[in-house]
Scaffold this motif. Structure first.
Motif, PDB file in Angstrom:
ATOM      1  N   PRO A 110       0.823  -1.149  -0.121  1.00  7.24           N
ATOM      2  CA  PRO A 110      -0.060  -0.119  -0.059  1.00  7.24           C
ATOM      3  C   PRO A 110       0.792   1.262  -0.140  1.00  7.24           C
ATOM      4  O   PRO A 110       1.975   1.292   0.450  1.00  7.24           O
ATOM      5  N   LYS A 111       0.406   2.264  -0.660  1.00  8.99           N
ATOM      6  CA  LYS A 111       1.213   3.578  -0.710  1.00  8.99           C
ATOM      7  C   LYS A 111       0.796   4.729   0.181  1.00  8.99           C
ATOM      8  O   LYS A 111      -0.446   4.872   0.140  1.00  8.99           O
ATOM      9  N   SER A 112       1.619   5.507   0.642  1.00  9.93           N
ATOM     10  CA  SER A 112       1.311   6.658   1.426  1.00  9.93           C
ATOM     11  C   SER A 112       2.441   7.497   1.568  1.00  9.93           C
ATOM     12  O   SER A 112       3.374   7.330   1.704  1.00  9.93           O
ATOM     13  N   ASN A 113       2.267   8.900   0.985  1.00  4.81           N
ATOM     14  CA  ASN A 113       2.991   9.871   0.952  1.00  4.81           C
ATOM     15  C   ASN A 113       2.681  10.910   2.041  1.00  4.81           C
ATOM     16  O   ASN A 113       3.324  12.067   2.193  1.00  4.81           O
ATOM     17  N   SER A 114       2.104  10.394   3.030  1.00  4.61           N
ATOM     18  CA  SER A 114       1.669  11.531   4.269  1.00  4.61           C
ATOM     19  C   SER A 114       3.113  11.856   5.037  1.00  4.61           C
ATOM     20  O   SER A 114       2.901  13.091   5.545  1.00  4.61           O
TER      21      SER A 114
END
Length: 426
Positions: free
Chosen positions: A328-332
């Motif tokens: 899963p991807k997250s750039n937070s």
């Protein structure tokens, strides 16, 4: 008999003979329009080797009937340029192709500038480097900049077939009989470099033993003459950075097949340092808090790859790439710190609250106790609501959780609970 290479002899004499670069020389291309109106201006061609920079320059000259001269910015002297300027003064205009223009020194540049200004010299600079970075602004501002692209397989095939059939400048006089598999190999393995394909074809034909006046070229001959397929890898050039960019964007886009393709390009170039650095960046920039353990596992794969070296390093690297693609991807995380840095750089800082200030100077501890710093470990769940940001930023939100994974959904729940508690305390 001339020793001029086949690739040089087969260069087009007019823009109608140019095989590719239709965005420039096609029916609506800007270079065709300049040629048809005979309103030429200085220009700079940039792109990988063997894609037609010199060929287009010669074709422009052939189509306009202007005199054409070719120099190299490094090996030719200022005196060589002076001779061309004198010729231009007598004939009116000269097209000067200057190879490696990014290496033109200041003395030669200063000499040429007045003649570019008055139009006596139409400069066509050729470079494999990015002209916006590598070429002096004084030259760059006086020239149109055009990017040329590698030829596709069909373009290379056309060039090969022309060379085989051409009797005057090509190979027809040698009566070559080239297998379809050999032509296909030259077209696909030259990686858009027509010069490489034609030079390999010439070597294959000239080194073949004539049989009844016919020279046979087999697939094996093609492989012998173009041994590694002219794989393009320029560690200091634009293509290198394009591959790195495509590599990261493919992982970010969760496309395993594309990511493995670009990884293979970097492996083939032997560029382990770039691969490992980029993978570690991706693990924290693009996967981030959606899978916090991915960074540690990527680092383990990197350390294994560095110990193993190539070719075995490809194994842990490929596994890391597959995991990062399918995570899963997250750039937070990166968005949060960039937002905080943006405030700092704008001067949006504020005074640290007194109860958070360090006790390294006299009276600070007493000040802190008087204001009432609350020690979180003394409270249930290790949390107590109190202000930590400066007054002018006390309502600022930097971290905006994503919900692409259970991990960050849990972070979001905790984050929102803490924020609500902080607001109730105000």
């Amino acid at each position: 008999m001339t020793n001029e290479p086949l690739a040089s002899k087969m260069r087009p004499n007019s823009i109608d003979d140019i095989i590719s670069q239709q965005h420039l020389v096609g029916p609506k291309g800007i270079i065709r329009r300049m040629v048809e109106t005979k309103r030429l201006s200085s220009m700079i061609f940039h792109g990988p080797p063997g894609i037609g920079k010199t060929s287009i320059a010669k074709a422009i000259a052939g189509s306009t009937q202007f005199k054409f001269r070719q120099l190299n910015a490094v090996t030719n002297t200022k005196k060589d340029m002076q001779l061309i300027v004198e010729e231009a003064k007598m004939s009116g205009q000269v097209i000067l192709l200057l190879d490696e223009i990014h290496r033109l020194d200041k003395a030669k540049q200063d000499f040429l500038l007045p003649y570019l200004e008055n139009g006596k010299i139409i400069l066509i600079g050729a470079t494999t480097s990015n002209p916006y970075h590598a070429i002096n602004p004084a030259i760059r501002s006086r020239a149109q900049i055009f990017e040329l692209y590698p030829l596709d397989e069909n373009d290379i095939r056309v060039a090969i077939e022309r060379a085989i059939e051409n009797a005057e400048d090509g190979l027809a006089s040698y009566h070559p009989q080239v297998e379809e598999g050999a032509i296909e190999y030259f077209a696909t393995q030259s990686q858009g470099d027509v010069r490489s394909a034609l030079n390999a074809l010439e070597l294959a034909v000239l080194s073949a033993q004539p049989e009844d006046d016919v020279r046979h070229v087999t697939l094996q001959d093609a492989k012998d003459c173009l041994q590694k397929g002219a794989f393009v890898s320029d560690k200091d050039g634009d293509m290198h950075y394009d591959v790195m960019s495509a590599f990261q964007k493919s992982i970010r886009g969760s496309d395993v097949n594309a990511a493995l393709h670009y990884l293979a390009r970097l492996i083939e170039a032997g560029d382990l340092p770039t691969i490992v650095r980029r993978l570690l960046v991706i693990a924290y920039e693009d996967i981030g808090l959606a899978s916090p353990g991915a960074g540690q596992r990527t680092l383990a794969a990197i350390e294994s790859a560095e110990r193993l070296g190539f070719p075995e390093a490809r194994i842990p690297l490929s596994q890391a790439v597959i995991e990062l693609c399918l995570s899963p991807k997250s750039n937070s995380g990166i968005k949060a710190i960039d937002s905080a840095l943006s405030d700092i750089r704008k001067g949006n800082v504020g005074q640290i609250p007194n109860h958070l200030r360090d006790g390294h100077y006299s009276g600070a501890k007493d000040l802190g106790r008087a204001i009432g710093y609350k020690y979180p470990h003394n409270y249930d769940n290790g949390f107590v609501a109190q202000q930590y940001l400066p007054d002018k930023l006390k309502d600022k939100i930097y971290y905006e959780p994503k919900t692409t994974s259970k991990t960050e959904q849990q972070f979001k729940s905790i984050f929102e609970h803490i924020n609500q508690s902080q607001h109730k305390n105000k």
